[in-house]
Design a protein around this motif. Structure first.
Motif, short mmCIF file in Angstrom:
data_model
loop_
_atom_site.label_atom_id
_atom_site.label_comp_id
_atom_site.label_asym_id
_atom_site.label_seq_id
_atom_site.Cartn_x
_atom_site.Cartn_y
_atom_site.Cartn_z
N GLY A 38 0.82 -1.21 0.00
CA GLY A 38 0.00 0.00 0.00
C GLY A 38 0.86 1.26 0.00
O GLY A 38 2.03 1.24 0.36
N VAL A 39 0.25 2.35 -0.41
CA VAL A 39 0.91 3.66 -0.40
C VAL A 39 0.39 4.42 0.82
O VAL A 39 -0.82 4.58 0.99
CB VAL A 39 0.62 4.44 -1.70
N ASP A 40 1.32 4.86 1.65
CA ASP A 40 0.96 5.62 2.85
C ASP A 40 0.68 7.08 2.51
O ASP A 40 -0.24 7.69 3.05
CB ASP A 40 2.09 5.51 3.86
N GLN A 41 1.48 7.65 1.60
CA GLN A 41 1.33 9.05 1.21
C GLN A 41 1.86 9.22 -0.21
O GLN A 41 2.96 8.78 -0.51
CB GLN A 41 2.11 9.95 2.17
N ALA A 42 1.07 9.86 -1.08
CA ALA A 42 1.50 10.15 -2.45
C ALA A 42 1.28 11.63 -2.70
O ALA A 42 0.19 12.15 -2.48
CB ALA A 42 0.73 9.32 -3.45
N ARG A 77 6.78 16.26 -10.35
CA ARG A 77 7.71 15.64 -9.39
C ARG A 77 6.89 14.91 -8.33
O ARG A 77 6.05 15.52 -7.68
CB ARG A 77 8.59 16.69 -8.74
N TYR A 78 7.15 13.61 -8.21
CA TYR A 78 6.35 12.82 -7.27
C TYR A 78 7.20 12.34 -6.10
O TYR A 78 8.41 12.13 -6.21
CB TYR A 78 5.69 11.63 -7.96
N THR A 79 6.52 12.17 -4.97
CA THR A 79 7.07 11.56 -3.77
C THR A 79 6.05 10.54 -3.30
O THR A 79 4.90 10.88 -3.04
CB THR A 79 7.32 12.59 -2.65
N ILE A 80 6.46 9.28 -3.22
CA ILE A 80 5.56 8.20 -2.82
C ILE A 80 6.17 7.48 -1.63
O ILE A 80 7.30 6.99 -1.71
CB ILE A 80 5.32 7.22 -3.99
N LYS A 81 5.44 7.46 -0.52
CA LYS A 81 5.87 6.77 0.69
C LYS A 81 5.00 5.53 0.85
O LYS A 81 3.78 5.63 0.94
CB LYS A 81 5.71 7.67 1.91
N PHE A 82 5.65 4.37 0.86
CA PHE A 82 4.94 3.11 0.96
C PHE A 82 4.75 2.71 2.42
O PHE A 82 5.44 3.20 3.31
CB PHE A 82 5.71 2.02 0.21
N THR A 83 3.82 1.80 2.65
CA THR A 83 3.54 1.35 4.01
C THR A 83 4.68 0.52 4.59
O THR A 83 4.74 0.33 5.80
CB THR A 83 2.23 0.53 4.05
#
Length: 119
Positions: A38-42, A77-83
């Motif tokens: 899962g993605v925590d924050q996108a 520009r993306y930042t994706i923080k995963f679980t």
């Protein structure tokens, strides 16, 4: 009195049509999470604005529309923080002013791989 009801109905109908047609005209960015994590924050940064997609469960997606007026050109520009505590940064695509009905889709694949597609 009957004429007043017709006018109010016509105005309301016009407003609803304008509201839903704006979704066709405005450019959008969609993030599709096809990974098992899962993605925590996108988040996506445009040259003059910021889009926060929040969390995205595995196997689902989220779409946001942004303004047609972009005072500066640049990349998404993306930042994706995963679980699982992994964080991915990158950029893709190009944004300019007045891009009617532009659709950008960011795919999150297995092993935290990210790819972009413009439709």
């Amino acid at each position: 009195m009957k004429l007043l009801y017709k006018i109010v109905f016509a105005v309301l109908t016009l407003l609803v049509v304008l509201y839903y047609s704006s979704f066709y005209v405005l450019p959008s960015i969609t993030i599709v999470n096809s990974s098992a994590v899962g993605v925590d924050q996108a988040e996506i940064d445009l040259p003059a604005s910021h889009l926060d997609f929040g969390s995205i469960a595995s196997g689902s997606g989220n779409a946001l529309h942004h303004s047609l007026t972009q005072p500066k050109d640049g990349v998404y520009r993306y930042t994706i923080k995963f679980t699982d505590a992994v964080e991915t940064h990158g950029s893709c695509g190009y944004v300019t002013d007045n891009e009617f009905n532009k659709r950008v889709v960011i795919f999150i694949k297995s092993d935290h791989q990210v790819s972009c597609e413009q439709r």
